[in-house]
Motif scaffolding. Structure first.
Motif, PDB file in Angstrom:
ATOM      1  N   GLN A 125      38.782  31.919  54.195  1.00  0.00           N
ATOM      2  CA  GLN A 125      38.087  31.512  53.180  1.00  0.00           C
ATOM      3  C   GLN A 125      39.110  30.612  52.068  1.00  0.00           C
ATOM      4  O   GLN A 125      40.230  30.671  52.263  1.00  0.00           O
ATOM      5  N   GLN A 147      30.198  23.224  51.839  1.00  0.00           N
ATOM      6  CA  GLN A 147      29.876  23.792  50.578  1.00  0.00           C
ATOM      7  C   GLN A 147      29.351  25.141  50.947  1.00  0.00           C
ATOM      8  O   GLN A 147      29.737  26.339  50.191  1.00  0.00           O
ATOM      9  N   ARG A 148      28.574  25.319  51.783  1.00  0.00           N
ATOM     10  CA  ARG A 148      27.828  26.595  52.102  1.00  0.00           C
ATOM     11  C   ARG A 148      28.546  27.537  53.141  1.00  0.00           C
ATOM     12  O   ARG A 148      28.376  28.697  53.110  1.00  0.00           O
ATOM     13  N   ASP A 203      29.849  30.929  51.036  1.00  0.00           N
ATOM     14  CA  ASP A 203      28.535  31.838  51.010  1.00  0.00           C
ATOM     15  C   ASP A 203      28.860  32.594  52.263  1.00  0.00           C
ATOM     16  O   ASP A 203      28.581  33.776  52.156  1.00  0.00           O
ATOM     17  N   VAL A 204      28.735  32.036  53.526  1.00  0.00           N
ATOM     18  CA  VAL A 204      28.778  32.596  54.503  1.00  0.00           C
ATOM     19  C   VAL A 204      29.942  33.631  54.838  1.00  0.00           C
ATOM     20  O   VAL A 204      29.812  34.625  55.403  1.00  0.00           O
ATOM     21  N   GLU A 250      32.004  34.674  52.782  1.00  0.00           N
ATOM     22  CA  GLU A 250      32.127  35.715  51.714  1.00  0.00           C
ATOM     23  C   GLU A 250      30.998  36.855  52.031  1.00  0.00           C
ATOM     24  O   GLU A 250      31.347  38.027  52.042  1.00  0.00           O
ATOM     25  N   LYS A 251      29.927  36.572  52.606  1.00  0.00           N
ATOM     26  CA  LYS A 251      28.902  37.670  52.861  1.00  0.00           C
ATOM     27  C   LYS A 251      29.518  38.306  54.349  1.00  0.00           C
ATOM     28  O   LYS A 251      29.382  39.431  54.574  1.00  0.00           O
TER      29      LYS A 251
END
Length: 118
Positions: free
Chosen positions: A23, A43-44, A47-48, A50-51
């Protein structure tokens, strides 16, 4: 079944460690390429990751609770090992004493008191 959950818990813990290391921290991390962090759709990735971290954390909790519940329910039967059998066969000490008859000293006649005082 208990061994399966322990192995799965170890795998999930290692995966969580990798997710955390990949991360992006505040200044950038392994997933970024320096100043070009927004290039090529990176950029995405945050999010992946973190989830995925939250999912792996939830799995650790679920596996830990399952292992605890299984070990609590199986504790009354024992593990079936030789050590448990030896402990169960061992005699428990009496709370009053050893339970063995004590050997008394033979009765002796009291000696006559020495009346000669010096």
């Amino acid at each position: 079944m208990l061994i399966l959950f322990i192995v799965l818990l170890v795998i999930v813990c290692v995966a969580l460690g990798l997710f955390v290391l990949i991360q992006n921290p505040k200044g950038g991390g392994l997933a970024t390429g320096g100043a070009s962090s927004n290039m090529f759709g990176v950029q995405r990735t945050g999010d992946v990751l973190e989830k995925g971290t939250w999912v792996l954390l939830a799995l650790i909790v679920v596996f830990s609770l399952a292992i605890t519940a299984m070990s609590k329910s199986g504790s009354t039967t024992g593990t079936g090992s030789k050590i448990d059998e030896h402990i169960n066969k061992a005699a428990t000490p009496s709370p009053i004493g050893s339970g063995l008859p004590t050997k008394q000293a033979p009765a002796t006649t009291p000696k006559a008191a020495d009346t000669n005082k010096k």
